[in-house]
Scaffold this motif. Structure first.
Motif, PDB file in Angstrom:
ATOM      1  N   TYR A 261       0.840  -1.197   0.000  1.00 15.29           N
ATOM      2  CA  TYR A 261       0.000   0.000   0.000  1.00 15.29           C
ATOM      3  C   TYR A 261       0.877   1.251   0.000  1.00 15.29           C
ATOM      4  CZ  TYR A 261      -4.192  -2.750   1.040  1.00 15.29           C
ATOM      5  OH  TYR A 261      -5.235  -3.647   0.978  1.00 15.29           O
ATOM      6  N   VAL A 262       0.372   2.322  -0.630  1.00 11.16           N
ATOM      7  CA  VAL A 262       1.081   3.602  -0.671  1.00 11.16           C
ATOM      8  C   VAL A 262       0.149   4.702  -0.164  1.00 11.16           C
ATOM      9  CG1 VAL A 262       2.510   2.879  -2.622  1.00 11.16           C
ATOM     10  CG2 VAL A 262       0.354   4.103  -3.050  1.00 11.16           C
ATOM     11  N   TYR A 263       0.740   5.851   0.139  1.00  8.94           N
ATOM     12  CA  TYR A 263      -0.055   6.999   0.577  1.00  8.94           C
ATOM     13  C   TYR A 263      -0.834   7.566  -0.607  1.00  8.94           C
ATOM     14  CZ  TYR A 263       2.519   7.122   5.011  1.00  8.94           C
ATOM     15  OH  TYR A 263       3.050   6.810   6.232  1.00  8.94           O
ATOM     16  N   PRO A 264      -2.129   7.875  -0.430  1.00 10.68           N
ATOM     17  CA  PRO A 264      -2.955   8.347  -1.550  1.00 10.68           C
ATOM     18  C   PRO A 264      -2.752   9.830  -1.851  1.00 10.68           C
ATOM     19  CG  PRO A 264      -4.278   8.299   0.430  1.00 10.68           C
ATOM     20  CD  PRO A 264      -2.928   7.733   0.812  1.00 10.68           C
ATOM     21  N   THR A 265      -3.115  10.223  -3.058  1.00  9.90           N
ATOM     22  CA  THR A 265      -3.006  11.634  -3.463  1.00  9.90           C
ATOM     23  C   THR A 265      -3.942  12.526  -2.663  1.00  9.90           C
ATOM     24  OG1 THR A 265      -4.631  11.247  -5.227  1.00  9.90           O
ATOM     25  CG2 THR A 265      -2.300  11.048  -5.811  1.00  9.90           C
ATOM     26  N   ALA A 266      -4.962  11.945  -2.057  1.00  8.95           N
ATOM     27  CA  ALA A 266      -5.925  12.736  -1.278  1.00  8.95           C
ATOM     28  C   ALA A 266      -5.258  13.507  -0.155  1.00  8.95           C
ATOM     29  CB  ALA A 266      -7.011  11.825  -0.710  1.00  8.95           C
ATOM     30  N   LEU A 267      -4.088  13.047   0.306  1.00  8.15           N
ATOM     31  CA  LEU A 267      -3.415  13.717   1.408  1.00  8.15           C
ATOM     32  C   LEU A 267      -2.918  15.109   1.014  1.00  8.15           C
ATOM     33  CD1 LEU A 267      -1.401  10.699   2.860  1.00  8.15           C
ATOM     34  CD2 LEU A 267      -3.362  11.843   3.909  1.00  8.15           C
ATOM     35  N   LYS A 268      -2.859  15.383  -0.288  1.00 10.27           N
ATOM     36  CA  LYS A 268      -2.469  16.724  -0.742  1.00 10.27           C
ATOM     37  C   LYS A 268      -3.473  17.781  -0.303  1.00 10.27           C
ATOM     38  CE  LYS A 268       0.133  15.344  -4.879  1.00 10.27           C
ATOM     39  NZ  LYS A 268       0.205  15.431  -6.365  1.00 10.27           N
ATOM     40  N   ASN A 269      -4.669  17.335   0.065  1.00 14.90           N
ATOM     41  CA  ASN A 269      -5.726  18.269   0.447  1.00 14.90           C
ATOM     42  C   ASN A 269      -5.560  18.815   1.861  1.00 14.90           C
ATOM     43  OD1 ASN A 269      -7.095  18.059  -2.047  1.00 14.90           O
ATOM     44  ND2 ASN A 269      -8.042  16.133  -1.395  1.00 14.90           N
ATOM     45  N   ILE A 270      -4.535  18.357   2.583  1.00 15.68           N
ATOM     46  CA  ILE A 270      -4.232  18.951   3.885  1.00 15.68           C
ATOM     47  C   ILE A 270      -3.506  20.267   3.636  1.00 15.68           C
ATOM     48  CG2 ILE A 270      -2.972  18.701   6.059  1.00 15.68           C
ATOM     49  CD1 ILE A 270      -3.198  15.693   5.786  1.00 15.68           C
ATOM     50  N   LYS A 271      -4.167  21.371   3.914  1.00 18.74           N
ATOM     51  CA  LYS A 271      -3.574  22.688   3.661  1.00 18.74           C
ATOM     52  C   LYS A 271      -2.956  23.292   4.914  1.00 18.74           C
ATOM     53  CE  LYS A 271      -5.040  22.375  -0.545  1.00 18.74           C
ATOM     54  NZ  LYS A 271      -4.086  22.039  -1.620  1.00 18.74           N
ATOM     55  N   SER A 272      -3.582  23.022   6.052  1.00 18.91           N
ATOM     56  CA  SER A 272      -3.063  23.538   7.314  1.00 18.91           C
ATOM     57  C   SER A 272      -3.648  22.707   8.447  1.00 18.91           C
ATOM     58  CB  SER A 272      -3.434  25.014   7.490  1.00 18.91           C
ATOM     59  OG  SER A 272      -4.851  25.161   7.528  1.00 18.91           O
ATOM     60  N   CYS A 273      -3.036  22.813   9.610  1.00 19.88           N
ATOM     61  CA  CYS A 273      -3.510  22.047  10.767  1.00 19.88           C
ATOM     62  C   CYS A 273      -4.506  22.862  11.580  1.00 19.88           C
ATOM     63  CB  CYS A 273      -2.327  21.660  11.656  1.00 19.88           C
ATOM     64  SG  CYS A 273      -1.726  19.992  11.347  1.00 19.88           S
ATOM     65  N   LYS A 274      -5.591  22.193  11.979  1.00 13.46           N
ATOM     66  CA  LYS A 274      -6.562  22.834  12.859  1.00 13.46           C
ATOM     67  C   LYS A 274      -5.962  22.939  14.261  1.00 13.46           C
ATOM     68  CE  LYS A 274     -10.410  20.894  10.204  1.00 13.46           C
ATOM     69  NZ  LYS A 274     -11.619  20.028  10.224  1.00 13.46           N
ATOM     70  N   PRO A 275      -6.387  23.927  15.036  1.00 15.99           N
ATOM     71  CA  PRO A 275      -5.846  24.103  16.401  1.00 15.99           C
ATOM     72  C   PRO A 275      -6.007  22.832  17.236  1.00 15.99           C
ATOM     73  CG  PRO A 275      -7.170  25.992  15.767  1.00 15.99           C
ATOM     74  CD  PRO A 275      -7.381  24.955  14.700  1.00 15.99           C
TER      75      PRO A 275
END
Length: 456
Positions: A261-275
């Motif tokens: 298994y590999v990391y999916p492209t969907a992880l690119k959608n993390i733009k910033s961390c919530k508090p």
């Protein structure tokens, strides 16, 4: 008293009647209740389920790991979750209250300890109402503990408790909940369990988490197909769970790349961390291989399902994936720091594997070996040697990593004795090491259940 029978007259004194009643009372008290399941009277030999065929198979040679730079992540090892005294939710059916007498062995006392501390526990399930699903790892360990207890006692109450949990868990799966939780990074509802704890506050489903939760269900399905009693009583439930597992496993097909298994492209959608959330920087891992333990969590499910005597297209696909995953993992194994031992890493070319995450790999390897998939006794011997020669320290503590590196965090790594106990049938000394660690206070439900299962 007189009683006339034909031409005979019998004289029965009140004293004689009293003596007869006492004899009858004692006889009845000594009988086992007819309602007790007779299967509960038998005890499984602790070595049951191990491979009988000890012949060498191809693949004994050591393989040097490839050199790549991996991410270093994953949750901490779970804490013990307590006495299991919470009240069940209305959605959670009550498990059976069967009881049995156990032979006077060390494990009989441990079974009673398990039942007292963890029996009928539903408190872990409450954690799945939270987005962070804090009980995920503890719940997975507890489910496997119930399998261990069933294999040792053959008592169906542990299967009933397993079903209590899985019925609730499947109802809490993201796509089956009333509020249907969307995977915020993939942009859709997945037939899997998600959490926002590791992805900056975004709800996301992980391969590893879902593999961990499904493993005990996969073992249950296999056992039902192998055991007449279980098949007669639980076949419909096993068929339902197999269908639901297929939905979850196939939901991750897009992340399967050739043999892992590999990391999916969907992880690119993390733009910033919530508090309040830590930034693991998952978005930088897109396309890279998951760490070995993450793929192997689902691999353990493959081991169980591949063993089904079933030629359905889904099972055939699982067998193909398992064969490729085994070869992929073999490539990660090299010669250890001491003779006749192994060394391997957290991910391709990264840091040396720690003892806690190595539990997943050991469980995968022993399970595959015992089910006749890919590994032979040479692998088993060398992994057992790695534990005894490299990991176990002179004072009985465990090293933090499989190369013998030590850590000041004894509590974390001494609790990591859990799945290493699967090697006990091949190296009995492992049992004593884990037993001593448990007695000294490093206690979890799955560490206890493994002590029960492998006690001789």
């Amino acid at each position: 008293l007189k009683y006339r029978y034909g031409a005979m007259h019998l004289r029965i004194s009140p004293f004689t009647i009293l003596v007869g009643q006492l004899i009858l009372f004692v006889a009845l008290c000594s009988c086992r209740p007819l309602t007790v399941d007779r299967r509960a009277q038998s005890m499984l030999n602790p070595t049951n389920g191990t491979a009988e065929n000890e012949e060498e198979k191809p693949g004994d040679q050591d393989v040097i790991a490839e050199d790549h730079l991996p991410p270093d992540l994953e949750p901490e090892l779970d804490e013990d979750f307590g006495d299991g005294d919470s009240k069940a939710d209305d959605q959670k059916p009550s498990p059976s209250e069967n009881s049995t007498d156990f032979p006077k062995t060390y494990s009989s006392a441990l079974v009673k300890e398990f039942d007292k501390k963890y029996g009928n526990s539903t408190r872990l399930l409450d954690g799945f109402k939270s987005k962070r699903a804090p009980a995920l790892w503890s719940e997975a360990g507890y489910l496997e503990s119930l399998i261990d207890l069933y294999l040792f006692t053959k008592h169906p109450k542990y299967i009933d408790q397993l079903i209590t949990h899985y019925d609730y868990l499947f109802d809490q799966r993201d796509d089956r909940r009333k509020d249907k939780r969307k995977d915020e990074l993939r942009g859709k509802v997945m037939p899997a369990w998600g959490t926002d704890a590791y992805t900056c506050g975004y709800h996301y489903v992980h391969v590893a988490h879902n593999g961990a939760l499904l493993n005990a269900a996969a073992v249950f399905v296999r056992l039902v197909h192998e055991d007449k009693y279980l098949k007669d009583h639980y076949l419909k439930k096993a068929e339902l769970y197999l269908k639901l597992m297929q939905e979850t496993i196939e939901a991750f097909d897009v992340q399967w790349k050739s043999n892992r298994y590999v990391y999916p492209t969907a992880l690119k959608n993390i733009k910033s961390c919530k508090p309040g959330y830590r930034n693991i920087r998952y978005q930088t891992f897109v396309g890279k291989d998951l760490p070995y333990n993450m793929s192997l969590e689902m691999g353990r499910v493959f081991v169980e399902l591949a063993s089904l005597k079933n030629n359905a297209a889904f099972v055939k696909k699982v067998r193909r994936k398992l064969a490729k995953l085994i070869e992929y993992y073999k490539d990660a194994i090299s010669s250890g720091t001491k003779p006749d031992t192994y060394l391997w890493h957290y991910a391709r070319g990264g840091r040396v594997e720690d003892v806690a995450h190595a539990n997943t790999g050991i469980s995968f390897i022993v399970g595959a070996y015992e089910q006749g998939h890919g590994f032979n006794k040479t692998y088993i011997r060398k992994f057992a040697n790695t534990f005894m020669k490299t990991i176990v320290q002179s004072n009985g503590d465990l090293a933090s990593h499989v190369d013998g590196t030590k850590s000041a965090d004894k509590k974390r790594f001494n609790k990591a004795c859990t799945d290493w106990q699967a090697l006990t049938p091949y190296e009995p000394k492992i049992y004593k090491v884990c037993q001593n660690l448990y007695i000294s206070g490093h206690k979890t439900s799955d560490m206890l259940s493994n002590l029960i299962r492998y006690d001789k």
